[in-house]
Design a protein around this motif. Structure first.
Motif, PDB file in Angstrom:
ATOM      1  N   PHE A 176       0.853  -1.276   0.154  1.00 39.69           N
ATOM      2  CA  PHE A 176      -0.047  -0.010   0.081  1.00 39.69           C
ATOM      3  C   PHE A 176       0.801   1.278  -0.029  1.00 39.69           C
ATOM      4  CE2 PHE A 176      -3.618  -2.573   1.980  1.00 39.69           C
ATOM      5  CZ  PHE A 176      -4.101  -2.845   1.027  1.00 39.69           C
ATOM      6  N   GLN A 177       2.158   1.343   0.650  1.00 38.35           N
ATOM      7  CA  GLN A 177       2.746   2.353   0.776  1.00 38.35           C
ATOM      8  C   GLN A 177       3.264   2.629  -0.723  1.00 38.35           C
ATOM      9  OE1 GLN A 177       3.370   4.519   3.388  1.00 38.35           O
ATOM     10  NE2 GLN A 177       4.165   5.934   1.562  1.00 38.35           N
ATOM     11  N   SER A 178       3.702   1.517  -1.244  1.00 36.63           N
ATOM     12  CA  SER A 178       4.254   1.719  -2.641  1.00 36.63           C
ATOM     13  C   SER A 178       2.946   2.469  -3.814  1.00 36.63           C
ATOM     14  CB  SER A 178       4.569   0.257  -3.150  1.00 36.63           C
ATOM     15  OG  SER A 178       5.211   0.424  -4.579  1.00 36.63           O
ATOM     16  N   VAL A 179       2.083   1.817  -3.457  1.00 42.73           N
ATOM     17  CA  VAL A 179       0.953   2.281  -4.498  1.00 42.73           C
ATOM     18  C   VAL A 179       0.734   3.705  -4.097  1.00 42.73           C
ATOM     19  CG1 VAL A 179      -1.517   2.048  -5.115  1.00 42.73           C
ATOM     20  CG2 VAL A 179       0.059   0.050  -4.730  1.00 42.73           C
ATOM     21  N   TYR A 180       0.570   4.068  -2.642  1.00 45.12           N
ATOM     22  CA  TYR A 180       0.274   5.575  -2.314  1.00 45.12           C
ATOM     23  C   TYR A 180       1.280   6.289  -2.718  1.00 45.12           C
ATOM     24  CZ  TYR A 180      -0.583   9.151   0.973  1.00 45.12           C
ATOM     25  OH  TYR A 180      -0.952  10.637   1.408  1.00 45.12           O
ATOM     26  N   ASP A 181       2.487   6.159  -2.783  1.00 44.60           N
ATOM     27  CA  ASP A 181       3.883   6.808  -3.450  1.00 44.60           C
ATOM     28  C   ASP A 181       3.559   7.010  -4.840  1.00 44.60           C
ATOM     29  OD1 ASP A 181       4.619   7.239  -0.719  1.00 44.60           O
ATOM     30  OD2 ASP A 181       6.142   5.533  -1.206  1.00 44.60           O
ATOM     31  N   ASN A 182       3.076   6.263  -5.561  1.00 48.82           N
ATOM     32  CA  ASN A 182       2.943   6.216  -6.959  1.00 48.82           C
ATOM     33  C   ASN A 182       1.500   5.584  -7.471  1.00 48.82           C
ATOM     34  OD1 ASN A 182       3.591   6.476  -9.892  1.00 48.82           O
ATOM     35  ND2 ASN A 182       4.584   4.582  -9.780  1.00 48.82           N
ATOM     36  N   PRO A 183       0.450   6.379  -7.249  1.00 49.85           N
ATOM     37  CA  PRO A 183      -1.039   5.937  -7.628  1.00 49.85           C
ATOM     38  C   PRO A 183      -1.100   5.601  -8.606  1.00 49.85           C
ATOM     39  CG  PRO A 183      -1.035   8.274  -6.677  1.00 49.85           C
ATOM     40  CD  PRO A 183       0.436   7.623  -6.670  1.00 49.85           C
ATOM     41  N   THR A 184      -0.533   6.451  -9.683  1.00 41.41           N
ATOM     42  CA  THR A 184      -1.201   6.294 -11.223  1.00 41.41           C
ATOM     43  C   THR A 184       0.086   5.613 -12.006  1.00 41.41           C
ATOM     44  OG1 THR A 184       0.195   8.457 -11.591  1.00 41.41           O
ATOM     45  CG2 THR A 184      -2.120   8.486 -11.130  1.00 41.41           C
ATOM     46  N   GLY A 185       0.529   4.567 -11.235  1.00 37.89           N
ATOM     47  CA  GLY A 185       1.750   3.689 -11.705  1.00 37.89           C
ATOM     48  C   GLY A 185       1.003   2.561 -12.620  1.00 37.89           C
ATOM     49  N   ILE A 186       1.438   1.474 -12.244  1.00 37.81           N
ATOM     50  CA  ILE A 186       1.029   0.284 -12.996  1.00 37.81           C
ATOM     51  C   ILE A 186      -0.174  -0.300 -12.647  1.00 37.81           C
ATOM     52  CG2 ILE A 186       3.207   0.049 -14.183  1.00 37.81           C
ATOM     53  CD1 ILE A 186       3.545  -2.430 -12.771  1.00 37.81           C
ATOM     54  N   THR A 187      -0.752  -0.224 -11.550  1.00 35.82           N
ATOM     55  CA  THR A 187      -1.692  -0.904 -10.785  1.00 35.82           C
ATOM     56  C   THR A 187      -2.907  -0.225 -10.375  1.00 35.82           C
ATOM     57  OG1 THR A 187      -2.022  -2.697  -9.103  1.00 35.82           O
ATOM     58  CG2 THR A 187      -0.620  -0.714  -8.386  1.00 35.82           C
ATOM     59  N   TRP A 188      -4.057  -0.860 -10.446  1.00 34.67           N
ATOM     60  CA  TRP A 188      -5.199  -0.318 -10.032  1.00 34.67           C
ATOM     61  C   TRP A 188      -6.054  -1.154  -9.091  1.00 34.67           C
ATOM     62  CZ3 TRP A 188      -9.751  -3.111 -10.249  1.00 34.67           C
ATOM     63  CH2 TRP A 188      -9.577  -4.168 -11.040  1.00 34.67           C
ATOM     64  N   ASP A 189      -5.633  -2.239  -8.823  1.00 24.88           N
ATOM     65  CA  ASP A 189      -6.206  -3.413  -8.109  1.00 24.88           C
ATOM     66  C   ASP A 189      -6.031  -3.177  -6.787  1.00 24.88           C
ATOM     67  OD1 ASP A 189      -3.859  -4.200  -8.945  1.00 24.88           O
ATOM     68  OD2 ASP A 189      -4.522  -6.506  -9.280  1.00 24.88           O
ATOM     69  N   TYR A 190      -4.790  -3.107  -6.182  1.00 21.29           N
ATOM     70  CA  TYR A 190      -4.528  -2.792  -4.884  1.00 21.29           C
ATOM     71  C   TYR A 190      -5.254  -1.803  -4.255  1.00 21.29           C
ATOM     72  CZ  TYR A 190      -0.409  -5.971  -5.080  1.00 21.29           C
ATOM     73  OH  TYR A 190       0.237  -7.020  -5.524  1.00 21.29           O
ATOM     74  N   GLN A 191      -5.546  -0.859  -5.035  1.00 21.05           N
ATOM     75  CA  GLN A 191      -6.372   0.370  -4.577  1.00 21.05           C
ATOM     76  C   GLN A 191      -7.712  -0.235  -4.341  1.00 21.05           C
ATOM     77  OE1 GLN A 191      -4.170   0.385  -7.044  1.00 21.05           O
ATOM     78  NE2 GLN A 191      -3.823   2.636  -7.424  1.00 21.05           N
ATOM     79  N   TRP A 192      -8.224  -1.194  -5.105  1.00 20.63           N
ATOM     80  CA  TRP A 192      -9.531  -1.831  -4.869  1.00 20.63           C
ATOM     81  C   TRP A 192      -9.712  -2.653  -3.852  1.00 20.63           C
ATOM     82  CZ3 TRP A 192     -14.445  -1.677  -5.002  1.00 20.63           C
ATOM     83  CH2 TRP A 192     -15.328  -2.682  -5.249  1.00 20.63           C
ATOM     84  N   THR A 193      -8.633  -3.302  -3.281  1.00 17.47           N
ATOM     85  CA  THR A 193      -8.678  -4.047  -2.095  1.00 17.47           C
ATOM     86  C   THR A 193      -8.460  -3.161  -0.987  1.00 17.47           C
ATOM     87  OG1 THR A 193      -7.129  -6.083  -3.182  1.00 17.47           O
ATOM     88  CG2 THR A 193      -6.956  -5.593  -0.827  1.00 17.47           C
ATOM     89  N   PHE A 194      -7.657  -2.012  -1.182  1.00 20.00           N
ATOM     90  CA  PHE A 194      -7.768  -1.226   0.068  1.00 20.00           C
ATOM     91  C   PHE A 194      -9.137  -0.556   0.142  1.00 20.00           C
ATOM     92  CE2 PHE A 194      -7.335   3.197   1.666  1.00 20.00           C
ATOM     93  CZ  PHE A 194      -6.297   2.950   2.684  1.00 20.00           C
ATOM     94  N   ALA A 195      -9.920  -0.171  -0.873  1.00 23.28           N
ATOM     95  CA  ALA A 195     -11.365   0.383  -0.572  1.00 23.28           C
ATOM     96  C   ALA A 195     -12.138  -0.511  -0.004  1.00 23.28           C
ATOM     97  CB  ALA A 195     -11.750   0.730  -2.026  1.00 23.28           C
ATOM     98  N   CYS A 196     -12.257  -1.876  -0.429  1.00 22.13           N
ATOM     99  CA  CYS A 196     -13.032  -3.011   0.116  1.00 22.13           C
ATOM    100  C   CYS A 196     -12.596  -3.178   1.695  1.00 22.13           C
ATOM    101  CB  CYS A 196     -12.724  -4.268  -0.513  1.00 22.13           C
ATOM    102  SG  CYS A 196     -13.427  -4.214  -2.234  1.00 22.13           S
ATOM    103  N   TRP A 197     -11.511  -3.305   1.829  1.00 24.31           N
ATOM    104  CA  TRP A 197     -10.972  -3.314   3.300  1.00 24.31           C
ATOM    105  C   TRP A 197     -11.534  -2.223   4.311  1.00 24.31           C
ATOM    106  CZ3 TRP A 197      -5.259  -5.438   3.183  1.00 24.31           C
ATOM    107  CH2 TRP A 197      -5.187  -6.997   2.717  1.00 24.31           C
ATOM    108  N   MET A 198     -11.359  -1.077   3.621  1.00 20.10           N
ATOM    109  CA  MET A 198     -11.777   0.089   4.387  1.00 20.10           C
ATOM    110  C   MET A 198     -13.232   0.131   4.764  1.00 20.10           C
ATOM    111  SD  MET A 198      -9.122   1.615   5.224  1.00 20.10           S
ATOM    112  CE  MET A 198      -8.374  -0.043   5.373  1.00 20.10           C
ATOM    113  N   GLN A 199     -14.076  -0.628   4.074  1.00 20.09           N
ATOM    114  CA  GLN A 199     -15.517  -0.755   4.336  1.00 20.09           C
ATOM    115  C   GLN A 199     -15.977  -2.059   5.118  1.00 20.09           C
ATOM    116  OE1 GLN A 199     -17.745   1.897   3.463  1.00 20.09           O
ATOM    117  NE2 GLN A 199     -15.767   2.917   3.043  1.00 20.09           N
ATOM    118  N   GLY A 200     -14.820  -3.013   5.405  1.00 24.15           N
ATOM    119  CA  GLY A 200     -15.023  -3.933   6.036  1.00 24.15           C
ATOM    120  C   GLY A 200     -15.619  -5.041   5.130  1.00 24.15           C
ATOM    121  N   SER A 201     -15.590  -5.179   3.929  1.00 23.12           N
ATOM    122  CA  SER A 201     -16.413  -5.748   2.757  1.00 23.12           C
ATOM    123  C   SER A 201     -15.908  -7.233   2.710  1.00 23.12           C
ATOM    124  CB  SER A 201     -16.323  -4.969   1.549  1.00 23.12           C
ATOM    125  OG  SER A 201     -16.960  -3.806   1.696  1.00 23.12           O
TER     126      SER A 201
END
Length: 308
Positions: free
Chosen positions: A197-222
Protein backbone atom coordinates in the motif's frame (compact mmCIF):
# COMPACT_ATOMS: atom_id res chain seq x y z
CA UNK A 1 -27.62 -12.96 -20.67
CA UNK A 2 -29.14 -9.96 -18.89
CA UNK A 3 -26.13 -8.78 -16.87
CA UNK A 4 -23.83 -6.31 -18.70
CA UNK A 5 -20.27 -7.49 -19.30
CA UNK A 6 -17.31 -5.12 -19.17
CA UNK A 7 -14.31 -6.05 -21.31
CA UNK A 8 -10.94 -4.32 -20.75
CA UNK A 9 -8.59 -4.50 -23.75
CA UNK A 10 -5.37 -2.93 -25.00
CA UNK A 11 -2.94 -4.27 -27.61
CA UNK A 12 -2.97 -8.08 -27.40
CA UNK A 13 -5.26 -9.29 -30.15
CA UNK A 14 -4.59 -13.02 -29.78
CA UNK A 15 -5.43 -13.07 -26.08
CA UNK A 16 -8.32 -10.67 -26.57
CA UNK A 17 -9.80 -12.97 -29.19
CA UNK A 18 -9.92 -15.91 -26.77
CA UNK A 19 -11.75 -13.93 -24.10
CA UNK A 20 -14.03 -12.39 -26.72
CA UNK A 21 -15.05 -15.87 -27.81
CA UNK A 22 -16.01 -16.73 -24.22
CA UNK A 23 -18.11 -13.54 -24.08
CA UNK A 24 -19.63 -14.39 -27.44
CA UNK A 25 -20.81 -17.73 -26.08
CA UNK A 26 -22.46 -15.94 -23.12
CA UNK A 27 -24.21 -13.47 -25.47
CA UNK A 28 -24.72 -10.53 -23.12
CA UNK A 29 -27.33 -7.98 -24.19
CA UNK A 30 -24.98 -5.15 -23.23
CA UNK A 31 -21.19 -5.05 -23.63
CA UNK A 32 -19.00 -2.23 -22.33
CA UNK A 33 -15.50 -2.09 -23.82
CA UNK A 34 -12.66 -0.13 -22.20
CA UNK A 35 -9.50 0.34 -24.28
CA UNK A 36 -6.29 2.23 -23.60
CA UNK A 37 -4.50 4.15 -26.33
CA UNK A 38 -1.07 3.33 -27.77
CA UNK A 39 2.15 4.51 -26.17
CA UNK A 40 3.92 7.07 -28.32
CA UNK A 41 7.34 5.50 -27.73
CA UNK A 42 6.31 1.98 -28.79
CA UNK A 43 6.74 1.40 -32.51
CA UNK A 44 3.85 -0.47 -34.05
CA UNK A 45 1.64 -0.30 -30.96
CA UNK A 46 -0.98 1.90 -32.64
CA UNK A 47 -1.51 -0.85 -35.20
CA UNK A 48 -1.74 -3.48 -32.46
CA UNK A 49 -4.36 -1.44 -30.63
CA UNK A 50 -6.41 -1.06 -33.81
CA UNK A 51 -6.13 -4.77 -34.55
CA UNK A 52 -7.34 -5.56 -31.05
CA UNK A 53 -10.25 -3.11 -31.21
CA UNK A 54 -11.32 -4.60 -34.52
CA UNK A 55 -12.21 -7.83 -32.71
CA UNK A 56 -15.06 -6.02 -30.96
CA UNK A 57 -16.60 -5.32 -34.36
CA UNK A 58 -17.28 -9.04 -34.69
CA UNK A 59 -20.22 -8.98 -32.28
CA UNK A 60 -22.81 -11.05 -34.13
CA UNK A 61 -25.54 -11.46 -31.54
CA UNK A 62 -28.20 -9.06 -30.30
CA UNK A 63 -26.05 -6.78 -28.17
CA UNK A 64 -25.63 -3.09 -27.42
CA UNK A 65 -21.88 -2.38 -27.60
CA UNK A 66 -20.76 0.73 -25.72
CA UNK A 67 -17.14 1.77 -26.21
CA UNK A 68 -14.77 3.92 -24.19
CA UNK A 69 -11.58 4.10 -26.24
CA UNK A 70 -8.69 6.34 -25.21
CA UNK A 71 -6.84 8.13 -28.00
CA UNK A 72 -3.70 8.51 -25.90
CA UNK A 73 -2.15 6.07 -23.47
CA UNK A 74 -3.39 6.62 -19.92
CA UNK A 75 -1.56 3.72 -18.34
CA UNK A 76 -3.06 0.73 -16.57
CA UNK A 77 -4.01 2.49 -13.33
CA UNK A 78 -5.81 5.49 -14.86
CA UNK A 79 -7.34 3.64 -17.79
CA UNK A 80 -8.90 0.79 -15.81
CA UNK A 81 -10.08 2.95 -12.91
CA UNK A 82 -11.52 5.71 -15.12
CA UNK A 83 -13.09 3.11 -17.37
CA UNK A 84 -14.82 1.38 -14.48
CA UNK A 85 -15.98 4.76 -13.16
CA UNK A 86 -17.61 5.25 -16.56
CA UNK A 87 -19.23 1.81 -16.53
CA UNK A 88 -20.66 2.19 -13.03
CA UNK A 89 -22.01 5.61 -13.95
CA UNK A 90 -24.09 3.80 -16.58
CA UNK A 91 -25.15 0.58 -14.83
CA UNK A 92 -25.71 -0.65 -11.29
CA UNK A 93 -23.78 -3.91 -11.72
CA UNK A 94 -21.52 -5.68 -14.19
CA UNK A 95 -19.24 -8.66 -14.82
CA UNK A 96 -15.67 -7.59 -15.58
CA UNK A 97 -13.04 -9.38 -17.67
CA UNK A 98 -9.59 -8.29 -18.79
CA UNK A 99 -8.07 -9.35 -22.08
CA UNK A 100 -5.91 -12.12 -20.59
CA UNK A 101 -8.46 -13.75 -18.27
CA UNK A 102 -10.36 -16.63 -19.88
CA UNK A 103 -13.46 -17.56 -17.87
CA UNK A 104 -15.14 -20.92 -17.55
CA UNK A 105 -18.60 -20.76 -19.17
CA UNK A 106 -20.29 -21.34 -15.80
CA UNK A 107 -18.72 -18.17 -14.38
CA UNK A 108 -21.30 -16.01 -16.11
CA UNK A 109 -24.31 -17.72 -14.57
CA UNK A 110 -22.52 -17.93 -11.22
CA UNK A 111 -21.94 -14.16 -11.24
CA UNK A 112 -25.39 -13.27 -12.51
CA UNK A 113 -27.17 -15.27 -9.82
CA UNK A 114 -25.03 -13.87 -7.01
CA UNK A 115 -25.21 -10.29 -8.27
CA UNK A 116 -28.95 -10.60 -7.83
CA UNK A 117 -28.85 -12.45 -4.50
CA UNK A 118 -26.48 -9.98 -2.80
CA UNK A 119 -27.53 -6.85 -4.71
CA UNK A 120 -28.51 -4.94 -1.57
CA UNK A 121 -26.20 -6.66 0.94
CA UNK A 122 -23.48 -4.11 1.63
CA UNK A 123 -21.39 -6.72 3.45
CA UNK A 124 -20.44 -8.12 0.03
CA UNK A 125 -18.34 -6.02 -2.35
CA UNK A 126 -17.30 -8.39 -5.11
CA UNK A 127 -17.79 -11.80 -6.70
CA UNK A 128 -14.61 -13.47 -7.94
CA UNK A 129 -13.95 -16.13 -10.56
CA UNK A 130 -10.59 -17.04 -9.11
CA UNK A 131 -9.98 -19.73 -6.52
CA UNK A 132 -6.35 -20.20 -5.43
CA UNK A 133 -6.84 -23.05 -2.97
CA UNK A 134 -5.34 -25.54 -5.48
CA UNK A 135 -8.04 -28.16 -5.13
CA UNK A 136 -8.60 -27.76 -1.39
CA UNK A 137 -12.34 -27.66 -0.75
CA UNK A 138 -12.94 -25.09 1.98
CA UNK A 139 -16.69 -25.51 2.19
CA UNK A 140 -19.53 -27.86 1.28
CA UNK A 141 -21.33 -24.91 -0.29
CA UNK A 142 -20.75 -23.48 -3.77
CA UNK A 143 -18.67 -20.60 -2.47
CA UNK A 144 -17.11 -19.08 0.62
CA UNK A 145 -16.43 -15.57 1.88
CA UNK A 146 -13.00 -13.96 1.94
CA UNK A 147 -11.31 -10.65 2.62
CA UNK A 148 -9.42 -11.02 -0.69
CA UNK A 149 -11.09 -9.63 -3.79
CA UNK A 150 -9.32 -11.39 -6.66
CA UNK A 151 -9.73 -9.43 -9.89
CA UNK A 152 -9.03 -12.01 -12.58
CA UNK A 153 -12.65 -12.21 -13.59
CA UNK A 154 -15.03 -10.58 -11.15
CA UNK A 155 -18.35 -8.84 -10.73
CA UNK A 156 -19.54 -5.99 -8.56
CA UNK A 157 -22.08 -3.25 -7.96
CA UNK A 158 -22.02 0.54 -8.17
CA UNK A 159 -22.74 0.66 -4.43
CA UNK A 160 -19.35 -1.01 -3.78
CA UNK A 161 -17.28 0.71 -6.47
CA UNK A 162 -18.30 4.16 -5.20
CA UNK A 163 -15.72 3.73 -2.41
CA UNK A 164 -12.84 3.27 -4.86
CA UNK A 165 -10.08 5.88 -4.63
CA UNK A 166 -7.10 5.61 -6.98
CA UNK A 167 -4.97 7.87 -4.76
CA UNK A 168 -5.83 6.07 -1.49
CA UNK A 169 -6.29 9.28 0.51
CA UNK A 170 -7.16 7.30 3.64
CA UNK A 171 -3.82 5.50 3.73
CA UNK A 172 -2.04 8.07 5.92
CA UNK A 173 -4.67 7.79 8.63
CA UNK A 174 -4.76 4.01 8.33
CA UNK A 175 -1.00 3.99 8.87
CA UNK A 176 -1.17 6.29 11.87
CA UNK A 177 -3.93 4.23 13.50
CA UNK A 178 -2.25 0.91 12.59
CA UNK A 179 -5.57 -0.31 11.19
CA UNK A 180 -3.95 -3.00 9.04
CA UNK A 181 -3.18 -4.89 12.23
CA UNK A 182 -6.87 -4.90 13.11
CA UNK A 183 -7.69 -6.26 9.64
CA UNK A 184 -4.89 -8.77 9.11
CA UNK A 185 -3.75 -9.67 12.67
CA UNK A 186 -0.68 -11.59 11.44
CA UNK A 187 2.41 -9.32 11.67
CA UNK A 188 3.99 -10.79 8.50
CA UNK A 189 0.83 -10.12 6.51
CA UNK A 190 0.62 -6.62 7.98
CA UNK A 191 4.20 -5.83 6.95
CA UNK A 192 3.69 -7.25 3.47
CA UNK A 193 0.55 -5.24 2.80
CA UNK A 194 2.02 -2.12 4.40
CA UNK A 195 4.81 -2.24 1.81
CA UNK A 196 2.33 -2.83 -1.00
CA UNK A 197 0.00 0.00 0.00
CA UNK A 198 2.84 2.42 0.70
CA UNK A 199 4.32 1.69 -2.73
CA UNK A 200 0.95 2.34 -4.39
CA UNK A 201 0.28 5.45 -2.30
CA UNK A 202 3.65 6.87 -3.36
CA UNK A 203 2.86 6.24 -7.04
CA UNK A 204 -0.94 5.90 -7.38
CA UNK A 205 -0.99 6.32 -11.15
CA UNK A 206 1.69 3.70 -11.78
CA UNK A 207 0.98 0.26 -13.19
CA UNK A 208 -1.66 -1.01 -10.78
CA UNK A 209 -5.29 -0.25 -10.00
CA UNK A 210 -6.35 -3.39 -8.14
CA UNK A 211 -4.47 -2.89 -4.86
CA UNK A 212 -6.46 0.32 -4.49
CA UNK A 213 -9.62 -1.75 -4.93
CA UNK A 214 -8.52 -4.14 -2.19
CA UNK A 215 -7.80 -1.15 0.04
CA UNK A 216 -11.25 0.34 -0.64
CA UNK A 217 -12.97 -2.94 0.22
CA UNK A 218 -11.00 -3.34 3.44
CA UNK A 219 -11.81 0.19 4.51
CA UNK A 220 -15.50 -0.71 4.27
CA UNK A 221 -15.05 -4.05 6.05
CA UNK A 222 -16.36 -5.79 2.94
CA UNK A 223 -16.19 -9.45 2.01
CA UNK A 224 -15.69 -11.14 -1.35
CA UNK A 225 -17.37 -14.25 -2.70
CA UNK A 226 -14.93 -16.95 -3.83
CA UNK A 227 -16.20 -19.97 -5.79
CA UNK A 228 -15.35 -23.38 -4.37
CA UNK A 229 -13.66 -24.22 -7.71
CA UNK A 230 -11.48 -22.10 -9.96
CA UNK A 231 -13.44 -20.43 -12.79
CA UNK A 232 -10.71 -18.41 -14.51
CA UNK A 233 -7.37 -18.90 -16.23
CA UNK A 234 -4.94 -16.02 -16.61
CA UNK A 235 -2.87 -16.43 -19.77
CA UNK A 236 -1.18 -13.04 -19.55
CA UNK A 237 2.43 -14.06 -18.92
CA UNK A 238 4.73 -12.98 -21.73
CA UNK A 239 6.79 -10.18 -23.20
CA UNK A 240 3.67 -8.08 -23.86
CA UNK A 241 2.31 -8.36 -20.31
CA UNK A 242 2.16 -5.36 -17.99
CA UNK A 243 2.68 -7.11 -14.66
CA UNK A 244 3.95 -10.64 -15.30
CA UNK A 245 6.35 -10.25 -18.21
CA UNK A 246 9.27 -12.31 -16.91
CA UNK A 247 9.46 -16.02 -16.21
CA UNK A 248 8.25 -15.64 -12.67
CA UNK A 249 7.10 -18.92 -11.18
CA UNK A 250 3.65 -17.85 -10.08
CA UNK A 251 1.81 -21.14 -9.70
CA UNK A 252 -1.54 -19.35 -9.88
CA UNK A 253 -0.96 -18.28 -13.49
CA UNK A 254 -2.57 -20.47 -16.16
CA UNK A 255 -4.54 -22.45 -13.59
CA UNK A 256 -6.89 -25.19 -14.72
CA UNK A 257 -10.62 -24.51 -14.50
CA UNK A 258 -13.57 -26.57 -13.34
CA UNK A 259 -17.30 -26.15 -13.86
CA UNK A 260 -19.33 -25.03 -10.89
CA UNK A 261 -22.48 -27.04 -10.30
CA UNK A 262 -26.01 -25.69 -10.38
CA UNK A 263 -28.24 -25.10 -8.60
CA UNK A 264 -25.88 -23.22 -6.34
CA UNK A 265 -25.66 -24.24 -2.69
CA UNK A 266 -25.69 -20.99 -0.75
CA UNK A 267 -24.03 -20.72 2.68
CA UNK A 268 -26.42 -20.18 5.56
CA UNK A 269 -24.05 -17.64 7.11
CA UNK A 270 -21.83 -14.75 6.02
CA UNK A 271 -18.54 -15.35 7.81
CA UNK A 272 -15.14 -15.27 6.13
CA UNK A 273 -13.15 -18.48 5.84
CA UNK A 274 -10.03 -17.79 7.89
CA UNK A 275 -8.28 -21.02 6.89
CA UNK A 276 -8.66 -20.22 3.20
CA UNK A 277 -7.50 -16.63 3.71
CA UNK A 278 -4.38 -17.70 5.58
CA UNK A 279 -3.52 -20.05 2.72
CA UNK A 280 -4.14 -17.29 0.16
CA UNK A 281 -1.89 -14.88 2.03
CA UNK A 282 0.94 -17.41 2.17
CA UNK A 283 0.70 -18.41 -1.48
CA UNK A 284 -0.55 -15.54 -3.65
CA UNK A 285 0.42 -12.49 -1.65
CA UNK A 286 3.91 -13.56 -0.69
CA UNK A 287 4.66 -12.21 -4.19
CA UNK A 288 4.39 -8.58 -3.15
CA UNK A 289 4.65 -5.49 -5.28
CA UNK A 290 8.25 -5.17 -4.10
CA UNK A 291 9.08 -8.65 -5.37
CA UNK A 292 7.63 -7.81 -8.77
CA UNK A 293 9.57 -4.55 -8.94
CA UNK A 294 12.79 -6.39 -8.08
CA UNK A 295 12.17 -8.83 -10.92
CA UNK A 296 11.70 -5.92 -13.29
CA UNK A 297 14.88 -4.25 -12.01
CA UNK A 298 16.83 -7.46 -12.47
CA UNK A 299 15.60 -7.82 -16.04
CA UNK A 300 16.24 -4.21 -17.01
CA UNK A 301 19.71 -3.98 -15.49
CA UNK A 302 20.65 -7.57 -16.36
CA UNK A 303 21.48 -8.39 -12.77
CA UNK A 304 22.04 -12.08 -12.11
CA UNK A 305 20.70 -11.72 -8.59
CA UNK A 306 18.84 -9.09 -6.63
CA UNK A 307 19.46 -8.95 -2.92
CA UNK A 308 16.24 -9.19 -0.95
Amino acid sequence: MQTPITFIIFNRSQKTEKVFEAIRQAKPKKLFVIADGPRSNREGEAEKCEETRAIIERVDWECEVIKNYADLNLGCAKRVSSGLDWVFNNVEETIILEDDCIPHPTFFRFSEELLEKYRYDTRIATISAQNVQFGRKRTNYSYYFSRYNHCWGWASWRRAWQHYDLTMKLWKEVQEENLLHDILIDPKAVNSWRRIFQSVYDNPTGITWDYQWTFACWMQGSLSIIPNVNLISNVGVGADATHFNSKQKFSFINMSMEAIEFPLKHPLFIVRNIEADIFTQKTVYKATALDILKEELKKKLNYSTVKK
